[in-house]
Write a protein that holds these residues in place. Structure first.
Motif, PDB file in Angstrom:
ATOM      1  N   GLY A  80       1.220  -1.207   0.043  1.00 23.16           N
ATOM      2  CA  GLY A  80       0.470   0.189   0.512  1.00 23.16           C
ATOM      3  C   GLY A  80       1.110   1.523   0.323  1.00 23.16           C
ATOM      4  N   LEU A  81       2.010   1.858   1.113  1.00 20.98           N
ATOM      5  CA  LEU A  81       2.883   2.415   0.997  1.00 20.98           C
ATOM      6  C   LEU A  81       3.878   2.660  -0.289  1.00 20.98           C
ATOM      7  CD1 LEU A  81       4.858   4.280   3.262  1.00 20.98           C
ATOM      8  CD2 LEU A  81       6.474   2.528   2.700  1.00 20.98           C
ATOM      9  N   THR A  82       3.666   1.551  -1.140  1.00 18.97           N
ATOM     10  CA  THR A  82       4.757   1.568  -2.356  1.00 18.97           C
ATOM     11  C   THR A  82       3.476   2.776  -3.523  1.00 18.97           C
ATOM     12  OG1 THR A  82       5.548   0.228  -2.208  1.00 18.97           O
ATOM     13  CG2 THR A  82       6.049   0.720  -4.828  1.00 18.97           C
ATOM     14  N   ALA A  83       1.938   1.996  -3.773  1.00 19.77           N
ATOM     15  CA  ALA A  83       1.061   2.428  -4.023  1.00 19.77           C
ATOM     16  C   ALA A  83       1.045   3.834  -3.730  1.00 19.77           C
ATOM     17  CB  ALA A  83       0.137   1.761  -4.315  1.00 19.77           C
ATOM     18  N   VAL A  84       0.828   3.993  -2.757  1.00 18.85           N
ATOM     19  CA  VAL A  84       0.596   5.945  -2.405  1.00 18.85           C
ATOM     20  C   VAL A  84       1.378   6.579  -3.018  1.00 18.85           C
ATOM     21  CG1 VAL A  84       0.024   7.089  -0.319  1.00 18.85           C
ATOM     22  CG2 VAL A  84      -0.922   5.210  -0.581  1.00 18.85           C
ATOM     23  N   LEU A  85       3.104   6.236  -2.411  1.00 16.56           N
ATOM     24  CA  LEU A  85       4.095   6.725  -2.872  1.00 16.56           C
ATOM     25  C   LEU A  85       3.947   6.737  -4.405  1.00 16.56           C
ATOM     26  CD1 LEU A  85       6.839   8.547  -1.466  1.00 16.56           C
ATOM     27  CD2 LEU A  85       7.810   6.372  -2.005  1.00 16.56           C
ATOM     28  N   LEU A  86       3.754   5.918  -5.125  1.00 20.27           N
ATOM     29  CA  LEU A  86       4.224   6.322  -6.995  1.00 20.27           C
ATOM     30  C   LEU A  86       3.202   7.048  -7.260  1.00 20.27           C
ATOM     31  CD1 LEU A  86       5.163   2.902  -7.916  1.00 20.27           C
ATOM     32  CD2 LEU A  86       6.084   4.185  -8.317  1.00 20.27           C
ATOM     33  N   ALA A  87       1.251   7.297  -6.351  1.00 22.78           N
ATOM     34  CA  ALA A  87       0.715   8.056  -7.189  1.00 22.78           C
ATOM     35  C   ALA A  87       1.113   9.491  -6.651  1.00 22.78           C
ATOM     36  CB  ALA A  87      -0.485   7.936  -5.919  1.00 22.78           C
ATOM     37  N   LEU A  88       1.716   9.314  -5.586  1.00 20.65           N
ATOM     38  CA  LEU A  88       1.877  10.914  -4.999  1.00 20.65           C
ATOM     39  C   LEU A  88       2.825  11.481  -6.162  1.00 20.65           C
ATOM     40  CD1 LEU A  88       3.116  11.008  -1.110  1.00 20.65           C
ATOM     41  CD2 LEU A  88       0.365  12.727  -2.713  1.00 20.65           C
ATOM     42  N   ALA A  89       4.024  10.420  -6.403  1.00 23.55           N
ATOM     43  CA  ALA A  89       4.764  10.552  -7.303  1.00 23.55           C
ATOM     44  C   ALA A  89       4.250  11.433  -8.800  1.00 23.55           C
ATOM     45  CB  ALA A  89       6.318   9.944  -7.718  1.00 23.55           C
ATOM     46  N   ALA A  90       3.325  10.508  -8.657  1.00 20.10           N
ATOM     47  CA  ALA A  90       2.238  10.797 -10.761  1.00 20.10           C
ATOM     48  C   ALA A  90       1.755  11.993 -10.550  1.00 20.10           C
ATOM     49  CB  ALA A  90       1.782   9.315 -11.074  1.00 20.10           C
ATOM     50  N   LEU A  91       1.499  12.621  -9.385  1.00 15.83           N
ATOM     51  CA  LEU A  91       1.067  13.880  -8.741  1.00 15.83           C
ATOM     52  C   LEU A  91       1.737  15.127  -9.225  1.00 15.83           C
ATOM     53  CD1 LEU A  91      -1.974  13.120  -6.250  1.00 15.83           C
ATOM     54  CD2 LEU A  91      -1.988  14.013  -8.611  1.00 15.83           C
ATOM     55  N   ALA A  92       2.664  14.646  -8.882  1.00 12.79           N
ATOM     56  CA  ALA A  92       4.276  15.335  -8.585  1.00 12.79           C
ATOM     57  C   ALA A  92       4.281  16.052 -10.143  1.00 12.79           C
ATOM     58  CB  ALA A  92       4.396  15.132  -7.192  1.00 12.79           C
ATOM     59  N   ALA A  93       4.466  15.282 -10.521  1.00  6.84           N
ATOM     60  CA  ALA A  93       4.944  14.945 -12.069  1.00  6.84           C
ATOM     61  C   ALA A  93       3.935  15.529 -12.876  1.00  6.84           C
ATOM     62  CB  ALA A  93       5.062  13.652 -12.630  1.00  6.84           C
ATOM     63  N   GLY A  94       2.951  15.010 -12.283  1.00  3.23           N
ATOM     64  CA  GLY A  94       1.424  16.090 -13.410  1.00  3.23           C
ATOM     65  C   GLY A  94       1.468  17.537 -13.426  1.00  3.23           C
ATOM     66  N   LEU A  95       1.727  18.359 -12.214  1.00  2.00           N
ATOM     67  CA  LEU A  95       1.055  19.329 -11.208  1.00  2.00           C
ATOM     68  C   LEU A  95       2.547  19.765 -12.232  1.00  2.00           C
ATOM     69  CD1 LEU A  95       0.315  21.429  -9.601  1.00  2.00           C
ATOM     70  CD2 LEU A  95       1.415  20.585  -8.065  1.00  2.00           C
ATOM     71  N   ASP A  96       3.883  19.571 -11.814  1.00  2.88           N
ATOM     72  CA  ASP A  96       4.957  19.794 -12.673  1.00  2.88           C
ATOM     73  C   ASP A  96       4.757  20.149 -14.487  1.00  2.88           C
ATOM     74  OD1 ASP A  96       7.131  20.735 -12.721  1.00  2.88           O
ATOM     75  OD2 ASP A  96       8.610  19.197 -12.551  1.00  2.88           O
ATOM     76  N   ALA A  97       4.244  19.123 -14.919  1.00  2.00           N
ATOM     77  CA  ALA A  97       4.311  19.351 -16.112  1.00  2.00           C
ATOM     78  C   ALA A  97       3.130  20.709 -16.558  1.00  2.00           C
ATOM     79  CB  ALA A  97       3.762  18.158 -16.813  1.00  2.00           C
ATOM     80  N   VAL A  98       1.793  20.117 -16.372  1.00  2.00           N
ATOM     81  CA  VAL A  98       0.877  21.398 -15.955  1.00  2.00           C
ATOM     82  C   VAL A  98       1.604  23.142 -15.354  1.00  2.00           C
ATOM     83  CG1 VAL A  98      -1.343  22.735 -14.522  1.00  2.00           C
ATOM     84  CG2 VAL A  98      -1.119  20.170 -15.830  1.00  2.00           C
ATOM     85  N   LEU A  99       2.284  23.078 -14.448  1.00  4.96           N
ATOM     86  CA  LEU A  99       2.856  24.340 -14.327  1.00  4.96           C
ATOM     87  C   LEU A  99       3.931  25.052 -15.710  1.00  4.96           C
ATOM     88  CD1 LEU A  99       3.499  24.019 -10.674  1.00  4.96           C
ATOM     89  CD2 LEU A  99       1.788  25.253 -11.895  1.00  4.96           C
ATOM     90  N   VAL A 100       4.454  23.959 -16.512  1.00  6.74           N
ATOM     91  CA  VAL A 100       6.120  24.035 -17.247  1.00  6.74           C
ATOM     92  C   VAL A 100       4.718  24.555 -18.331  1.00  6.74           C
ATOM     93  CG1 VAL A 100       8.068  23.647 -18.190  1.00  6.74           C
ATOM     94  CG2 VAL A 100       7.422  23.233 -15.845  1.00  6.74           C
ATOM     95  N   GLU A 101       4.787  23.840 -18.529  1.00  8.45           N
ATOM     96  CA  GLU A 101       3.641  23.767 -19.837  1.00  8.45           C
ATOM     97  C   GLU A 101       2.343  23.828 -20.328  1.00  8.45           C
ATOM     98  OE1 GLU A 101       4.883  19.793 -21.841  1.00  8.45           O
ATOM     99  OE2 GLU A 101       6.979  20.326 -20.338  1.00  8.45           O
ATOM    100  N   GLY A 102       1.413  24.451 -19.453  1.00  5.32           N
ATOM    101  CA  GLY A 102       0.178  24.686 -19.144  1.00  5.32           C
ATOM    102  C   GLY A 102      -0.417  23.083 -19.371  1.00  5.32           C
ATOM    103  N   PRO A 103      -2.028  23.807 -19.013  1.00  4.18           N
ATOM    104  CA  PRO A 103      -3.323  22.980 -18.530  1.00  4.18           C
ATOM    105  C   PRO A 103      -2.946  21.257 -18.813  1.00  4.18           C
ATOM    106  CG  PRO A 103      -3.635  25.330 -18.350  1.00  4.18           C
ATOM    107  CD  PRO A 103      -2.549  25.113 -19.217  1.00  4.18           C
ATOM    108  N   ALA A 104      -3.189  21.473 -20.781  1.00  2.00           N
ATOM    109  CA  ALA A 104      -3.003  20.061 -21.970  1.00  2.00           C
ATOM    110  C   ALA A 104      -1.776  19.434 -21.103  1.00  2.00           C
ATOM    111  CB  ALA A 104      -2.607  20.612 -22.640  1.00  2.00           C
ATOM    112  N   ALA A 105      -0.563  19.693 -20.458  1.00  6.38           N
ATOM    113  CA  ALA A 105      -0.155  19.184 -20.494  1.00  6.38           C
ATOM    114  C   ALA A 105       0.118  17.829 -19.150  1.00  6.38           C
ATOM    115  CB  ALA A 105       1.437  19.701 -20.102  1.00  6.38           C
ATOM    116  N   TRP A 106      -1.660  18.099 -19.148  1.00  3.50           N
ATOM    117  CA  TRP A 106      -1.298  16.573 -17.751  1.00  3.50           C
ATOM    118  C   TRP A 106      -1.713  15.284 -17.704  1.00  3.50           C
ATOM    119  CZ3 TRP A 106      -5.011  13.124 -17.982  1.00  3.50           C
ATOM    120  CH2 TRP A 106      -6.132  13.179 -18.628  1.00  3.50           C
ATOM    121  N   ARG A 107      -1.538  14.937 -19.229  1.00  2.00           N
ATOM    122  CA  ARG A 107      -0.806  13.675 -19.383  1.00  2.00           C
ATOM    123  C   ARG A 107       0.434  13.747 -19.280  1.00  2.00           C
ATOM    124  NH1 ARG A 107      -3.226  15.052 -23.885  1.00  2.00           N
ATOM    125  NH2 ARG A 107      -5.248  15.632 -23.732  1.00  2.00           N
ATOM    126  N   ALA A 108       0.858  14.510 -19.683  1.00  2.00           N
ATOM    127  CA  ALA A 108       2.183  14.143 -20.037  1.00  2.00           C
ATOM    128  C   ALA A 108       3.454  13.136 -19.375  1.00  2.00           C
ATOM    129  CB  ALA A 108       3.658  15.753 -19.735  1.00  2.00           C
TER     130      ALA A 108
END
Lengths: 198, 304
Positions: B10-38
């Motif tokens: 469960g810990l691994t799953a939660v940590l990877l989910a948080l990492a994916a959220l962070a990566a998504g937010l990072d892409a959105v902030l750098v490249e705009g809202p359409a980049a959430w899929r990046a």
């Protein structure tokens, strides 16, 4: 042995301890088998980390965690220095960690026999002994941490002072080079300017 | 026994989910809202990509270094209490976290060294120079909450904040801690070891699944740091009305979002410029912070 069978957690601890002990020895052997400075340094780090984790398994949590911390940090820096300063560029060419093989082998075997003999032959007290604190393990602890404590505590500032003095003496540039003869030059004349312009 | 297995998964799953959220937010902030899929597109791209083979690469150190980031992040997260309960309630959780963030030193350098290529090596050395500057301030920043809680056990540190969050009592330690987290996850202002000027530095030669593991590891480190910071300074799952685990999740997500957003606000710092800032500004500041916290702790113990 009976509590090993009845208590699965205890069994896990015993297995983990011996696995880590084996890893420490194997990684230690690899230090002298591998021919790359980077690999050798990190094999040594792995050996120390295994010892640190084994300490955690026997409930010496703080010493175990600090061992992992210090040894990884030390070896990360050491790899850089070894690769920079060792002669014949051993980092980039195959190298050998063994030198003066015959005397080294004699010293190594003798040390091992003394230490392992001591560990096996000394009648260590058992935790189940009726009077805890009366046996030889406690006596060793008392000897190191009791009357010899003053020595221990003096040694560390002394070593540190020696280190600082050594660095000061070996330093190529002094404060007069940086700040001028009257120490008034600002900002300092540095070959590599720092972030706060000091 | 089943719990002992499910909890880490469960810990691994939660940590990877948080990492994916962070990566998504990072892409959105750098490249705009359409980049959430990046991040997901990148995952799909890397999953299909072939591994690059390099001449005389030290494959063992290279792969260990790459996996090391994710492993260190997981081992950090293991001692974080979520709603008052960690996967592993180590009596020295604070020191354990510190040890794991030092493991990142070895991992990033091996990652740079292993490829047997110039840009990677430059990146590895840059990281060590940077680490030498943030590590000591980070260590003393970690000391402050432990002193205030009179314990190195994370559950005790979290419980000690029932009345007041530690971020109020020790804001300097909190800020320096955040600097350290961004530093060891090679992110934002501290992404110089993976900088564009060296073609990605430690990331330069990575491809396929190896690249994915390293990138996931970097965001997982950021997420684990945020979770640890939330437990250490932001109440540790203590707060009104809501249950503990919700507080843990909310504070972790908030801190993670701030850490990711900082990338947009701050320029990349070169390690040689950061050395003086770390040793002459941050280190004295954290020492003063620990001093103040210690005096307060002694006075409180005397008064009680």
């Amino acid at each position: 042995m009976t509590d090993l069978v009845t208590d699965p957690l205890r069994l896990v601890e015993v297995v983990a301890f011996w696995a880590l002990a084996a890893l420490a020895v194997v990684a230690g052997v690899l230090v002298f088998r591998w021919d790359s400075m980077a690999r050798v340094t990190y094999a040594l780090a792995t050996s120390f980390v295994a010892v640190g984790l084994a300490l955690v398994v026997v409930d010496l949590h703080y010493i175990g965690a600090v061992t992992v911390l210090m040894m990884v940090m030390e070896m990360a820096i050491m790899a850089v220095f070894m690769i920079m300063f060792m002669g014949m560029n051993p980092a980039l060419m195959p190298m050998d960690m063994t030198h003066r093989k015959r005397p080294a082998a004699v010293v190594a075997v003798a040390t091992f026999v003394v230490l392992a003999g001591g560990a096996l032959l000394v009648p260590w007290e058992r935790l189940a002994d009726p009077v805890p604190g009366a046996g030889s393990a406690s006596a060793v602890g008392e000897a190191v941490m009791g009357p010899k404590m003053l020595v221990m505590m003096t040694v560390s500032p002394l070593l540190f002072a020696t280190l600082v003095a050594g660095v000061v003496l070996a330093s190529h540039r002094t404060r007069y080079d940086r700040l001028g003869d009257d120490l008034r030059r600002r900002p300092a004349d540095d070959p590599q300017p720092g972030g706060v312009g000091r | 026994m089943a719990e002992a297995l499910l909890f880490p998964l469960g810990l691994t799953a939660v940590l990877l989910a948080l990492a994916a959220l962070a990566a998504g937010l990072d892409a959105v902030l750098v490249e705009g809202p359409a980049a959430w899929r990046a991040p997901w597109q990148e995952t799909a791209r890397l999953a299909r990509q072939r591994r690059r083979a390099l001449a005389s690469a030290d494959r063992l150190l290279w792969r260990l270094g790459g996996a090391g980031l994710l492993v260190a992040a997981l081992l950090m997260a293991a001692v974080v209490p979520v709603g008052g309960r960690p996967v592993a309630d180590v009596p020295v959780g604070v020191v354990w976290f510190n040890a794991m963030d030092v493991v990142v030193w070895a991992a990033v350098w091996c990652l740079g060294w292993g490829a047997n290529a110039v840009h990677g090596l430059v990146g590895g050395y840059r990281f060590l120079a940077q680490a030498l500057s943030y590590e000591l301030p980070l260590m003393f920043a970690l000391t402050a909450p432990a002193v205030a809680a009179a314990s190195l056990r994370m559950t005790d540190v979290a419980a000690a904040q029932a009345d007041r969050w530690f971020v109020v009592e020790m804001p300097v330690a909190f800020l320096v801690f955040c600097v350290g987290v961004v530093g060891f996850s090679v992110h934002g202002p501290f992404a110089h070891p993976a900088g564009a000027d060296v073609h990605g530095g430690v990331l330069a030669e990575l491809s396929g699944v190896d690249r994915w593991v390293v990138q996931a590891g970097r965001y997982a480190l950021l997420a684990a740091g945020a979770a640890f910071g939330a437990a250490l300074f932001l109440g540790g799952g203590t707060g009104p009305w809501l249950p503990g685990w919700v507080w843990s999740l909310v504070t972790t997500l908030a801190l993670l979002a701030v850490l990711v957003a900082g990338r947009r606000l701050l320029p990349v710092v070169r390690p040689d410029r950061f050395v003086e800032a770390g040793w002459l500004v941050l280190l004295p500041l954290t020492l003063a912070q620990v001093f103040v916290v210690s005096v307060v702790a002694v006075l409180r113990a005397g008064g009680a």
